[in-house]
Structure formats: C-alpha cells, structure tokens
Design a protein around this motif. Structure first.
Motif, short mmCIF file in Angstrom:
data_model
loop_
_atom_site.label_atom_id
_atom_site.label_comp_id
_atom_site.label_asym_id
_atom_site.label_seq_id
_atom_site.Cartn_x
_atom_site.Cartn_y
_atom_site.Cartn_z
N PRO A 93 0.80 -1.23 0.00
CA PRO A 93 0.00 0.00 0.00
C PRO A 93 0.83 1.28 0.00
O PRO A 93 0.30 2.34 -0.32
N ASN A 94 2.10 1.19 0.35
CA ASN A 94 2.97 2.38 0.37
C ASN A 94 4.15 2.20 -0.56
O ASN A 94 5.26 2.68 -0.28
N LEU A 95 3.94 1.54 -1.68
CA LEU A 95 5.03 1.21 -2.58
C LEU A 95 5.69 2.46 -3.16
O LEU A 95 6.93 2.56 -3.23
N PHE A 96 4.90 3.42 -3.58
CA PHE A 96 5.43 4.61 -4.24
C PHE A 96 5.52 5.82 -3.31
O PHE A 96 6.38 6.67 -3.48
N TYR A 131 -16.55 -25.91 -10.47
CA TYR A 131 -16.33 -24.50 -10.80
C TYR A 131 -14.84 -24.22 -10.78
O TYR A 131 -14.14 -24.54 -9.82
N ASN A 132 -14.34 -23.59 -11.85
CA ASN A 132 -12.92 -23.24 -11.96
C ASN A 132 -12.81 -21.77 -12.37
O ASN A 132 -13.39 -21.35 -13.36
N ASN A 133 -12.09 -21.00 -11.54
CA ASN A 133 -11.88 -19.58 -11.80
C ASN A 133 -10.38 -19.32 -11.83
O ASN A 133 -9.69 -19.49 -10.82
N ILE A 134 -9.88 -18.90 -12.98
CA ILE A 134 -8.46 -18.56 -13.14
C ILE A 134 -8.39 -17.06 -13.35
O ILE A 134 -8.90 -16.53 -14.35
N SER A 135 -7.76 -16.34 -12.41
CA SER A 135 -7.82 -14.89 -12.45
C SER A 135 -6.46 -14.25 -12.17
O SER A 135 -5.64 -14.80 -11.44
N THR A 136 -6.26 -13.06 -12.76
CA THR A 136 -5.12 -12.21 -12.47
C THR A 136 -5.65 -10.80 -12.25
O THR A 136 -6.42 -10.29 -13.06
N GLU A 137 -5.23 -10.19 -11.14
CA GLU A 137 -5.79 -8.90 -10.73
C GLU A 137 -4.68 -7.90 -10.43
O GLU A 137 -3.69 -8.23 -9.77
N LEU A 138 -4.86 -6.67 -10.91
CA LEU A 138 -3.95 -5.56 -10.62
C LEU A 138 -4.77 -4.40 -10.07
O LEU A 138 -5.72 -3.95 -10.71
N LEU A 139 -4.38 -3.92 -8.88
CA LEU A 139 -5.13 -2.87 -8.21
C LEU A 139 -4.21 -1.71 -7.82
O LEU A 139 -3.06 -1.93 -7.41
N GLY A 140 -4.73 -0.50 -7.94
CA GLY A 140 -4.08 0.67 -7.38
C GLY A 140 -4.67 0.97 -6.01
O GLY A 140 -5.88 0.84 -5.81
N LEU A 141 -3.81 1.35 -5.06
CA LEU A 141 -4.22 1.62 -3.69
C LEU A 141 -3.89 3.07 -3.38
O LEU A 141 -2.72 3.47 -3.40
N TYR A 142 -4.91 3.87 -3.09
CA TYR A 142 -4.67 5.30 -2.86
C TYR A 142 -5.31 5.75 -1.55
O TYR A 142 -6.51 5.56 -1.34
#
Length: 418
Positions: A147-150, A180-191
């Motif tokens: 959450p404080n990467l940048f 049920y099969n769920n294959i996911s990739t997620e990218l989120l910005g945290l501000y």
C-alpha cells in the motif's frame, strides 16, 4: 497606530511561541523488523515541525492500523531551547502467519488448505504470500500487496489465483453440482486520500469454467461453460476505528462497485454493488460489541449463477456451504465478545451472536426480501483463541442454530468473523 502595534505584538508572541513548541527530534523505539525510516514516512509528526497533540494521536492510530504493529504510544520530553523530543514506542506483531485448515466438503470429501503469508516483507508492511488447497481438486493463489510502494498515499496490489471447487447451482426449484474453476489475475491501485478515506481501483481478468457433475438438468442451463471476463473494480473505504490490541471501537464503511463484461450469450454484462457498515463499541474493560450490516445488489438476471451466496463462511453461521444464491441481499451480523482470559501472549474470548439475512431470488422482485422463505435467522455462541504477538492470529469456532428450522452447524476460521 496603537491597534497596529498591538496586532504586531500579538503576531510576534505567537510566532515566538510556535518556535518554542518545535519538535527537536523524533525517535522510533521498539521497531526491530519494521524499518524506522518507513514508520517516519507515514507520520505527519516530523522533526522541525510544531508539536501538535492532535496530529500525534492521529499518527498513533495510523500505526496501530499496520499489520506489523500490535500497539503504539508516544512520549514527549522537553529538549534544549524550549523545544521537544518525541518518542514513538512500537510493540511489533510477529507477521509471518501460516495458514492451515481441514474440513469436509458438501460431498463428504476430506479437504485441507496450507499456506503462509508475510505481512511485513522488507520491513515496509508489504503483504506477500499464497496458499495451496485440495478439496478433491487443486487450488492455489499468490498475492502481494504494497500500500505504500510509491509514497505514503499510493501503492499497488497484484494477485493470481486458480480456484477449483464443487458448487451447487439452483434453478427451477432444483439443484445440480458443478465443478467450478476460476483462473484470475488482478492488478489494483491503492490510494489513501487522507487519514480516514481510501480508494482501491483496478482490473481483474478471469476465466470461469463450469463442468456438470451430477443432479438436475435443464435445457436452459448448459452442462459445460467457459467464459472469459473482465472485472472493473472500485472500492471506497471510510475508517474511523481505534484499536487496543484485540479491542476495537468506532465506525467503518466499505463500498464495493464491480462491473463485469463477458463475450458470451448465456451470461450478460452485469453490475455488482454492496456496502459493508461496521460499528464497534467497547463495553467495560473486557467487552466488545461488534456489528456488520451488508446491503448488496446486482443486475437481476434470471440465472443460476447469481453472485450473492448464502454460506457459512460469508454471512450466516450454521446455514451450511452455499445453500442458495441471489441477485441482492441484506445481512446483519451482531455479536458480543467478552474476554475471559488475557495474559502476555494469549487471549481467550467468548461470544454470543445473531446473524440475520434475506435474499432476492434471481429474476425476482424487491418484495422477495420480505417473503418468509427467503429470510434466515441464526443465533449461537463461539470461542476465540487470540495470539497477541502474531498479526491476525485469531482461531475462531462458532456454533449456529436456526431460529426458524432445524438447521445448525459449526464454523471454523482464522480471524474474527467481521
């Protein structure tokens, strides 16, 4: 002329007083794994700035929200030239948390889950970890959240998951079990907007696969289905909570907005939105009253794949594992937690709870909420075993009983239920 002189004199005195109330030095005490430079980067209190008790109190709350911090407090001492030294004292959590679970599935298979998470990677409160699960099928996930990467206000989260489970689908007053099969990739910005307000936003690309196993069939429900989807996500959270070890007091609200698109005629584009409201209150020295109200709506498609599930581990303790689905829900959970044993590292709490909820059936109407068959009401008791030295190390067990029928069950988990 006299008024101007008095004004300048008052201004001079105020400026002189401000110079005397300056922080000469800021020191971090007790931080062994968490980097002091990282802690200082999160604080509004700085060396060379005026001493402000309100700002200091906000900084202490900020620190107590960190996974690596079990408790924090400050001390102020006079220094030379009528300035002050500020000491921030940290009691750190152990932040490497293993995950281990055993249970039986709806088809009486033995299932287990093993994983490990580090919530203070590199001493900068970066969460890194993953798990492997076998419930007759192989599931795994890896996650990183910084959450404080940048900066103090902006970070990122990245996750990948391949989830498999046997789940019931409900249609035409019948049910069928699907893999049920769920294959996911997620990218989120945290501000982080400010002390109380945060935004999370991003995109999730995932593939859903449904494979018929057994049960009822219908010409309108496919036996096999593969759908590629994009999920756009926005979360807004308001938090005004104060922590004292395992005790919590205050209010928190989280709004979830999701828009899902797919290139498939069977499942249309749809919107999901829900809000969780939390209210906690300390009662005496050993009591804590906790409340959660969830109100959620989704596009009202008449589909067995409705997004809001009725489940032990999500909303109603004792109801069972995915016993129904709906396109809208209202759920209220309330419990009183009381500490019976509290020593250096171990706390044991007992709790009494009431869980209530109602659902709108897929393709149904708003008045579904008031129909008796859609309303569920459970009550029960539970125990919490809390390791005060390890972040989120709460082993919970609850026993819930329906106040409307003979449904009942035991629910195990890690962390408080809400």
């Amino acid at each position: 002329m006299l008024r101007q002189f008095l004004f300048l004199f008052i201004l001079f005195c105020a400026n002189l007083q401000a110079q005397h109330n300056v922080i000469h030095d800021l020191k971090i005490k007790g931080a062994t794994k968490t980097k002091p430079s990282f802690i200082k980067s999160l604080l509004k209190t700085k060396a060379g700035k005026p001493l402000d008790s309100i700002t200091l109190k906000e900084d202490i709350v900020t620190l107590k929200r960190l996974p690596s911090v079990a408790h924090a407090y400050y001390q102020v001492f006079p220094s030379e030239d009528e300035s002050y030294n500020v000491f921030i004292h940290i009691q750190e959590n152990f932040t490497i948390l293993p995950e281990l679970g055993f249970w039986t599935t709806t088809n009486n298979r033995f299932a287990y889950k093993v994983g490990v998470y580090e919530y203070n990677f590199l001493g900068r409160n970066i969460a890194l970890g993953g798990f492997y699960q076998n419930n007759g099928y192989d599931t795994y996930a890896i996650n990183v959240r910084a959450p404080n990467l940048f900066s103090k206000h902006f970070g990122l989260a990245l996750s990948h998951q391949n989830w498999k489970s046997e789940e019931p689908l409900f249609f035409d007053n019948q049910s069928a079990n699907y893999l049920y099969n769920n294959i996911s990739t997620e990218l989120l910005g945290l501000y982080q907007i400010d002390f109380n307000n945060r935004l999370t936003f991003g995109i999730n690309y995932f593939t859903e696969k449904y494979q018929y196993l057994r049960g009822a069939t219908s010409p309108t429900v496919p036996r096999n289905l593969t759908v590629d989807k994009l999920l756009y996500k926005l979360l807004y959270s308001y938090e005004d909570l104060d922590y004292y070890f395992h005790y919590i007091e205050g209010f928190k609200s989280i709004l979830y907005l999701q828009y899902v698109t797919s290139q498939n005629d069977f499942q249309e584009q749809f919107v999901i939105a829900w809000n969780d409201f939390f209210y906690y209150r300390r009662i005496g020295a050993k009591g804590n009253w906790a409340n959660r109200l969830r109100i959620g709506f989704a596009s009202n498609n008449d589909s067995p794949f409705a997004p809001f599930a009725l489940d032990n581990n999500i909303n109603l303790r004792g109801v069972g594992i995915i016993v129904d689905r709906g396109t809208a829900s209202i759920v209220y959970n309330t419990e009183y937690r009381h500490t019976f044993y509290d020593k250096k590292w171990l706390t044991i709490q007992g709790n009494a709870f009431i869980d209530a909820g109602t659902w709108r059936q897929p393709g149904g109407e708003i008045n579904d909420f008031w129909k008796n068959e859609n309303i569920r009401l459970f009550s029960g008791v539970g125990l919490r075993f809390i390791n005060k030295k390890i972040y989120n190390a709460v082993l919970r067990v609850d026993y819930g009983v329906s106040l409307k029928d003979n449904t009942r069950g035991i629910v195990f988990g890690i962390g408080q239920y809400f």
